[in-house]
Design a protein around this motif. Structure first.
Motif, short mmCIF file in Angstrom:
data_model
loop_
_atom_site.label_atom_id
_atom_site.label_comp_id
_atom_site.label_asym_id
_atom_site.label_seq_id
_atom_site.Cartn_x
_atom_site.Cartn_y
_atom_site.Cartn_z
N TYR A 168 0.83 -1.20 0.00
CA TYR A 168 0.00 0.00 0.00
C TYR A 168 0.87 1.26 0.00
O TYR A 168 0.53 2.27 -0.60
CB TYR A 168 -0.95 0.01 1.20
CG TYR A 168 -1.88 1.19 1.19
CD1 TYR A 168 -3.01 1.19 0.38
CD2 TYR A 168 -1.61 2.32 1.96
CE1 TYR A 168 -3.86 2.29 0.35
CE2 TYR A 168 -2.45 3.42 1.93
CZ TYR A 168 -3.57 3.40 1.12
OH TYR A 168 -4.40 4.49 1.07
N ALA A 169 2.02 1.17 0.67
CA ALA A 169 2.95 2.30 0.74
C ALA A 169 3.82 2.43 -0.52
O ALA A 169 4.64 3.33 -0.61
CB ALA A 169 3.83 2.17 1.98
N GLY A 170 3.65 1.51 -1.48
CA GLY A 170 4.37 1.62 -2.75
C GLY A 170 5.54 0.67 -2.93
O GLY A 170 6.30 0.80 -3.88
N ILE A 171 5.70 -0.29 -2.04
CA ILE A 171 6.80 -1.24 -2.15
C ILE A 171 6.32 -2.48 -2.91
O ILE A 171 5.27 -3.03 -2.62
CB ILE A 171 7.31 -1.66 -0.75
CG1 ILE A 171 7.83 -0.45 0.03
CG2 ILE A 171 8.36 -2.76 -0.86
CD1 ILE A 171 9.05 0.22 -0.56
N GLU A 172 7.12 -2.91 -3.87
CA GLU A 172 6.85 -4.16 -4.60
C GLU A 172 7.95 -5.14 -4.23
O GLU A 172 9.14 -4.79 -4.27
CB GLU A 172 6.86 -3.90 -6.10
CG GLU A 172 6.64 -5.15 -6.92
CD GLU A 172 6.77 -4.91 -8.41
OE1 GLU A 172 6.81 -5.89 -9.15
OE2 GLU A 172 6.85 -3.73 -8.84
N PHE A 173 7.57 -6.34 -3.85
CA PHE A 173 8.56 -7.36 -3.49
C PHE A 173 8.91 -8.16 -4.72
O PHE A 173 8.03 -8.60 -5.47
CB PHE A 173 8.00 -8.26 -2.38
CG PHE A 173 7.84 -7.51 -1.09
CD1 PHE A 173 8.91 -7.33 -0.24
CD2 PHE A 173 6.62 -6.95 -0.74
CE1 PHE A 173 8.79 -6.60 0.93
CE2 PHE A 173 6.48 -6.23 0.43
CZ PHE A 173 7.56 -6.06 1.27
N ILE A 174 10.20 -8.32 -4.95
CA ILE A 174 10.67 -9.09 -6.09
C ILE A 174 11.56 -10.23 -5.60
O ILE A 174 12.10 -10.18 -4.49
CB ILE A 174 11.43 -8.19 -7.10
CG1 ILE A 174 12.58 -7.45 -6.44
CG2 ILE A 174 10.46 -7.20 -7.75
CD1 ILE A 174 13.41 -6.60 -7.39
N GLY A 175 11.69 -11.25 -6.40
CA GLY A 175 12.43 -12.42 -5.98
C GLY A 175 11.66 -13.15 -4.89
O GLY A 175 10.46 -13.00 -4.74
N SER A 176 12.37 -13.91 -4.13
CA SER A 176 11.78 -14.62 -2.99
C SER A 176 12.83 -14.63 -1.89
O SER A 176 13.99 -14.33 -2.14
CB SER A 176 11.39 -16.05 -3.40
OG SER A 176 12.56 -16.84 -3.58
N PRO A 177 12.44 -15.00 -0.68
CA PRO A 177 13.42 -15.00 0.40
C PRO A 177 14.65 -15.86 0.10
O PRO A 177 15.73 -15.59 0.60
CB PRO A 177 12.65 -15.54 1.60
CG PRO A 177 11.23 -15.16 1.32
CD PRO A 177 11.09 -15.29 -0.18
N ASN A 178 14.49 -16.88 -0.75
CA ASN A 178 15.60 -17.78 -1.04
C ASN A 178 16.21 -17.59 -2.43
O ASN A 178 17.14 -18.30 -2.79
CB ASN A 178 15.15 -19.23 -0.88
CG ASN A 178 14.74 -19.53 0.55
OD1 ASN A 178 15.34 -19.04 1.49
ND2 ASN A 178 13.71 -20.33 0.71
#
Length: 96
Positions: free
Chosen positions: A69-79
């Motif tokens: 919601y704050a504008g962060i997009e997560f890419i990849g994965s933790p591993n």
């Protein structure tokens, strides 16, 4: 675990990504705690490891949704090449 299936794997974020997202937004642990409605001790525990944690899926989704919601997009994965992309906050219009 079977209840979540592929959704579970796609929704996971690790401590490293949480720390990156907080830094990008210049949020303290207390800021994230207030925005996500999660205890600061829980956030500290999640950030302490770069692996996928045994946290409650609801907790991870609250944190992830708050950041998105704050504008962060997560890419990849933790591993696999974990990271973030800084985008536009949801609800904001594109100036172009």
């Amino acid at each position: 675990m079977a209840l979540y299936g592929p959704f579970c794997a796609l929704s996971m974020i690790g401590g490293q990504q949480i720390r990156m997202a907080r830094a990008a937004l210049r949020w303290s642990i207390e800021d994230l705690s207030q925005h996500a409605g999660i205890g600061s001790r829980t956030i500290k525990r999640l950030e302490a490891t770069d692996e996928i944690t045994s946290a409650n899926m609801t907790t991870i989704l609250k944190i992830k949704s708050c950041f998105e919601y704050a504008g962060i997009e997560f890419i990849g994965s933790p591993n696999d090449r974990p990271g973030i992309r800084i985008g536009q906050r949801l609800g904001e219009s594109d100036p172009s």
